[in-house]
Design a protein around this motif. Structure first.
Motif, PDB file in Angstrom:
ATOM      1  N   ILE A   1      25.491  39.429  36.420  1.00 21.09           N
ATOM      2  CA  ILE A   1      25.035  40.704  35.851  1.00 21.09           C
ATOM      3  C   ILE A   1      26.036  41.141  34.785  1.00 21.09           C
ATOM      4  O   ILE A   1      27.241  41.213  35.032  1.00 21.09           O
ATOM      5  N   ASP A   2      25.532  41.435  33.606  1.00 19.37           N
ATOM      6  CA  ASP A   2      26.402  41.796  32.487  1.00 19.37           C
ATOM      7  C   ASP A   2      26.727  43.286  32.518  1.00 19.37           C
ATOM      8  O   ASP A   2      26.309  44.061  31.666  1.00 19.37           O
ATOM      9  N   ASP A   3      27.516  43.655  33.529  1.00 27.26           N
ATOM     10  CA  ASP A   3      27.946  45.049  33.651  1.00 27.26           C
ATOM     11  C   ASP A   3      29.473  45.082  33.657  1.00 27.26           C
ATOM     12  O   ASP A   3      30.124  44.131  33.209  1.00 27.26           O
ATOM     13  N   ASP A   4      30.049  46.157  34.169  1.00 22.03           N
ATOM     14  CA  ASP A   4      31.506  46.293  34.138  1.00 22.03           C
ATOM     15  C   ASP A   4      32.213  45.252  34.996  1.00 22.03           C
ATOM     16  O   ASP A   4      33.439  45.088  34.890  1.00 22.03           O
ATOM     17  N   SER A   5      31.471  44.556  35.847  1.00 27.37           N
ATOM     18  CA  SER A   5      32.073  43.531  36.694  1.00 27.37           C
ATOM     19  C   SER A   5      32.183  42.182  35.975  1.00 27.37           C
ATOM     20  O   SER A   5      32.745  41.235  36.526  1.00 27.37           O
ATOM     21  N   PHE A   6      31.648  42.085  34.766  1.00 24.78           N
ATOM     22  CA  PHE A   6      31.656  40.810  34.039  1.00 24.78           C
ATOM     23  C   PHE A   6      33.073  40.304  33.835  1.00 24.78           C
ATOM     24  O   PHE A   6      33.944  41.019  33.356  1.00 24.78           O
TER      25      PHE A   6
END
Length: 278
Positions: free
Chosen positions: A37-42
């Motif tokens: 998932i291309d979110d802040d966890s990337f």
């Protein structure tokens, strides 16, 4: 009140994250059987490593219409969505469908979806232009008209360190990729008026190629002192800073800022790639 929704290819600066008017809707990246998932966890470093080790090209899946609808369900009266070029992703069509479905149940909001005809910081600059128009007190219709004109005048350029992703995806033959690698040839790429990608120039070695890119930039850029120039980089902050200094030596811009790429931009540009938009 207004809200600006970007798909996750549009990087947010730290100031935009704190502002409260901007939000990202993530795309999903896929490398082999792994979904990210291309979110802040990337995690850029682990993604680059996985792409380099895989014989397959990475892929992306656009946000669902529902993902956009969730962000539209807010207190804002004016909602603007900025997506990847419709020629590169289904994100624009998904956002439009999300808008149509949302308005079937709630017609109280003004919602508009912009096709950036760009990517990465191209989307970022469009979002900043929207905020500038809103903060200047423009009507919803005036914002759309002004931003549409801004998009038509925007130019996107990028330089790739490696052509491996293009080779793996079949967009470049193995022979051409091998020749380019052997001769250390790097392409200067840019977006067309309708959002497609084209080769603008090429150089031998990154330094020569960057110089050619800056020439391409200055060939089409006027009124620099009233324009913001943005640079995004994939794991090469020193290269981005050098490019910034080069542009500062060529013209005086209203502002120049640098951001690190998120997942989708990393997938396109690969390790060492830089994108410049003005």
């Amino acid at each position: 009140m207004y809200k600006i929704i970007l798909d996750s290819c549009g990087e947010l600066t730290e100031e935009m994250k704190k502002d409260g008017h901007f939000v990202n809707v993530p795309l999903t990246l896929e490398i082999d059987e792994q979904q990210i998932i291309d979110d802040d966890s990337f995690d850029q470093a682990s993604f680059i490593k996985a792409v380099a080790e895989s014989p397959n090209a990475p892929k992306s899946a656009c946000p669902s219409p529902n993902a956009y609808m969730v962000e539209m369900d807010c207190d804002a009266d004016n909602i603007y969505v900025v997506t990847l070029s419709a020629q590169l992703s289904g994100s624009y069509n998904s956002a439009c469908l999300g808008k149509d479905l949302y308005e079937e149940d709630d017609e109280s909001k003004n919602i508009h979806v912009f096709d950036s005809k760009s990517a990465s910081i191209g989307e970022t600059l469009i979002a900043l232009k929207i905020a500038e128009c809103e903060n200047a007190g423009m009507s919803f219709e005036q914002v759309i008209e002004t931003v549409d004109a801004y998009i038509e005048g925007q130019h996107t350029f990028f330089v790739l360190e490696t052509l491996e992703t293009f080779r793996k995806s079949g967009r470049l033959s193995g022979l051409k990729a091998a020749i380019a690698e052997t001769l250390n040839i790097k392409p200067v790429m840019g977006s067309t008026d309708n959002g497609y990608i084209q080769q603008l120039a090429k150089g031998r070695g990154m330094n020569q190629t960057i110089d050619k890119m800056t020439k391409c930039v200055m060939d089409v850029t006027t009124d620099c002192e009233n324009k913001i120039l943005a640079i995004s980089h994939c794991n090469c902050p020193d290269r981005a800073l050098s490019l910034k200094k080069k542009m500062e030596s060529l013209a005086t811009f209203k502002e120049i800022f640098i951001v690190d790429m998120r997942g989708v931009s990393t997938m396109y540009a690969n390790d060492g790639g830089v994108i410049l938009v003005v």
